[in-house]
Design a protein around this motif. Structure first.
Motif, PDB file in Angstrom:
ATOM      1  N   ARG A  60       9.883   2.598   9.971  1.00  0.00           N
ATOM      2  CA  ARG A  60       9.385   3.813  10.512  1.00  0.00           C
ATOM      3  C   ARG A  60      10.705   4.493  11.379  1.00  0.00           C
ATOM      4  O   ARG A  60      11.033   3.736  12.334  1.00  0.00           O
ATOM      5  CB  ARG A  60       8.308   3.522  11.312  1.00  0.00           C
ATOM      6  CG  ARG A  60       7.449   5.045  11.855  1.00  0.00           C
ATOM      7  CD  ARG A  60       6.521   4.429  12.468  1.00  0.00           C
ATOM      8  NE  ARG A  60       5.409   3.792  11.926  1.00  0.00           N
ATOM      9  CZ  ARG A  60       4.819   2.962  12.436  1.00  0.00           C
ATOM     10  NH1 ARG A  60       4.546   2.463  13.786  1.00  0.00           N
ATOM     11  NH2 ARG A  60       3.890   2.134  11.357  1.00  0.00           N
ATOM     12  N   LEU A  99       0.316  14.697   3.271  1.00  0.00           N
ATOM     13  CA  LEU A  99       0.113  13.911   2.122  1.00  0.00           C
ATOM     14  C   LEU A  99       0.740  14.222   0.705  1.00  0.00           C
ATOM     15  O   LEU A  99       0.897  13.376  -0.195  1.00  0.00           O
ATOM     16  CB  LEU A  99      -1.390  13.712   2.063  1.00  0.00           C
ATOM     17  CG  LEU A  99      -2.048  12.465   1.190  1.00  0.00           C
ATOM     18  CD1 LEU A  99      -1.267  11.260   1.551  1.00  0.00           C
ATOM     19  CD2 LEU A  99      -3.359  12.217   1.035  1.00  0.00           C
ATOM     20  N   LYS A 102       4.143  12.834   0.124  1.00  0.00           N
ATOM     21  CA  LYS A 102       4.548  11.422  -0.117  1.00  0.00           C
ATOM     22  C   LYS A 102       5.205  11.017  -1.456  1.00  0.00           C
ATOM     23  O   LYS A 102       5.304  11.754  -2.411  1.00  0.00           O
ATOM     24  CB  LYS A 102       3.076  10.783  -0.476  1.00  0.00           C
ATOM     25  CG  LYS A 102       3.097   9.020  -0.640  1.00  0.00           C
ATOM     26  CD  LYS A 102       1.612   8.588  -0.568  1.00  0.00           C
ATOM     27  CE  LYS A 102       1.511   7.177  -0.935  1.00  0.00           C
ATOM     28  NZ  LYS A 102       2.962   6.485  -0.988  1.00  0.00           N
ATOM     29  N   ASP A 103       6.148  10.228  -1.021  1.00  0.00           N
ATOM     30  CA  ASP A 103       7.288  10.042  -1.906  1.00  0.00           C
ATOM     31  C   ASP A 103       8.273  11.145  -2.047  1.00  0.00           C
ATOM     32  O   ASP A 103       8.892  10.896  -3.569  1.00  0.00           O
ATOM     33  CB  ASP A 103       6.916   9.334  -3.228  1.00  0.00           C
ATOM     34  CG  ASP A 103       6.052   7.939  -3.075  1.00  0.00           C
ATOM     35  OD1 ASP A 103       6.337   7.372  -2.286  1.00  0.00           O
ATOM     36  OD2 ASP A 103       4.971   7.899  -3.793  1.00  0.00           O
ATOM     37  N   LYS A 104       8.166  11.918  -1.476  1.00  0.00           N
ATOM     38  CA  LYS A 104       9.326  13.336  -2.046  1.00  0.00           C
ATOM     39  C   LYS A 104      10.116  13.514  -0.646  1.00  0.00           C
ATOM     40  O   LYS A 104       9.833  13.018   0.574  1.00  0.00           O
ATOM     41  CB  LYS A 104       8.483  14.634  -1.957  1.00  0.00           C
ATOM     42  CG  LYS A 104       7.364  14.499  -3.048  1.00  0.00           C
ATOM     43  CD  LYS A 104       6.790  15.749  -3.194  1.00  0.00           C
ATOM     44  CE  LYS A 104       5.859  15.909  -4.612  1.00  0.00           C
ATOM     45  NZ  LYS A 104       5.714  14.747  -5.265  1.00  0.00           N
ATOM     46  N   GLU A 114      12.412  11.820   4.069  1.00  0.00           N
ATOM     47  CA  GLU A 114      11.607  11.394   2.997  1.00  0.00           C
ATOM     48  C   GLU A 114      10.547  10.620   3.341  1.00  0.00           C
ATOM     49  O   GLU A 114      10.490   9.654   4.035  1.00  0.00           O
ATOM     50  CB  GLU A 114      12.650  10.296   2.006  1.00  0.00           C
ATOM     51  CG  GLU A 114      11.874  10.015   0.858  1.00  0.00           C
ATOM     52  CD  GLU A 114      12.467   8.847  -0.112  1.00  0.00           C
ATOM     53  OE1 GLU A 114      12.302   8.500  -1.090  1.00  0.00           O
ATOM     54  OE2 GLU A 114      13.989   8.380   0.554  1.00  0.00           O
ATOM     55  N   MET A 115       9.212  11.004   2.924  1.00  0.00           N
ATOM     56  CA  MET A 115       8.080  10.316   2.979  1.00  0.00           C
ATOM     57  C   MET A 115       7.674   9.063   2.338  1.00  0.00           C
ATOM     58  O   MET A 115       7.815   9.252   1.181  1.00  0.00           O
ATOM     59  CB  MET A 115       6.925  11.361   2.969  1.00  0.00           C
ATOM     60  CG  MET A 115       5.498  10.494   3.426  1.00  0.00           C
ATOM     61  SD  MET A 115       4.194  11.824   3.169  1.00  0.00           S
ATOM     62  CE  MET A 115       2.929  10.541   3.651  1.00  0.00           C
ATOM     63  N   THR A 116       7.883   7.951   3.087  1.00  0.00           N
ATOM     64  CA  THR A 116       7.884   6.506   2.397  1.00  0.00           C
ATOM     65  C   THR A 116       6.637   6.012   2.665  1.00  0.00           C
ATOM     66  O   THR A 116       6.479   4.897   1.827  1.00  0.00           O
ATOM     67  CB  THR A 116       9.223   5.762   2.906  1.00  0.00           C
ATOM     68  OG1 THR A 116       8.957   5.671   4.288  1.00  0.00           O
ATOM     69  CG2 THR A 116      10.237   6.427   2.378  1.00  0.00           C
ATOM     70  N   GLY A 117       5.848   6.241   3.482  1.00  0.00           N
ATOM     71  CA  GLY A 117       4.473   5.889   3.581  1.00  0.00           C
ATOM     72  C   GLY A 117       3.710   6.413   4.747  1.00  0.00           C
ATOM     73  O   GLY A 117       4.078   7.441   5.516  1.00  0.00           O
ATOM     74  N   LEU A 118       2.566   6.053   5.019  1.00  0.00           N
ATOM     75  CA  LEU A 118       1.579   6.629   5.895  1.00  0.00           C
ATOM     76  C   LEU A 118       1.807   5.971   7.220  1.00  0.00           C
ATOM     77  O   LEU A 118       2.098   4.628   7.019  1.00  0.00           O
ATOM     78  CB  LEU A 118       0.187   6.325   5.527  1.00  0.00           C
ATOM     79  CG  LEU A 118      -0.045   6.989   4.075  1.00  0.00           C
ATOM     80  CD1 LEU A 118      -1.706   6.664   3.835  1.00  0.00           C
ATOM     81  CD2 LEU A 118      -0.107   8.621   4.174  1.00  0.00           C
TER      82      LEU A 118
END
Length: 138
Positions: A60, A99, A102-104, A114-118
């Protein structure tokens, strides 16, 4: 067009642009988040001055939450207001579904993220928001 390509097209269509409504960092674990007007971000490190910055064990680097979720949390808790600092996230954005990222990769100002997870809520939500805080944020 098959169902898979239709779904892929839908998932990659995101014409909305969100806006940042609040930012904050915390210098140490369990310290209060301090609101900031601007913050520097270093690639692979995170937000300069935040306690997660450069922490090797942490995936994170920046945490985000939707402004629209604040209103839902307020309603679920029966409160008048919930401070973004109480939610322990770094950036609050409005007008875009996080959401869907995610993965973008996406931009906030000049920074490429880059969103790698919640980032799921922790037990601190009960401390910060009172009874039911964890489930309200969940």
């Amino acid at each position: 067009m098959n169902d898979d390509s239709i779904m892929k097209k839908l998932l990659n269509t995101l014409p909305q642009q969100g806006i940042v409504t609040w930012m904050g960092i915390r210098a140490a674990r369990r310290s209060p988040i301090q609101p900031v007007a601007k913050v520097a971000l270093k690639s692979g490190i995170g937000l300069v001055g935040d306690h997660y910055s450069g922490t090797p064990a942490s995936k994170r680097q920046v945490t985000l939450i939707q402004h629209e979720h604040l209103e839902a949390i307020v309603s679920l808790l029966g409160k008048e207001i919930v401070s973004p600092a109480d939610l322990r996230r770094n950036i609050v954005v409005k007008g875009i579904n996080l959401l869907a990222l995610k993965d973008k990769k996406f931009r906030i100002g000049e920074a490429l993220l880059e969103m790698t997870g919640l980032c799921h809520p922790c037990s601190r939500m009960e401390e910060n928001l009172g009874p039911g805080g964890y489930n309200a944020v969940r």
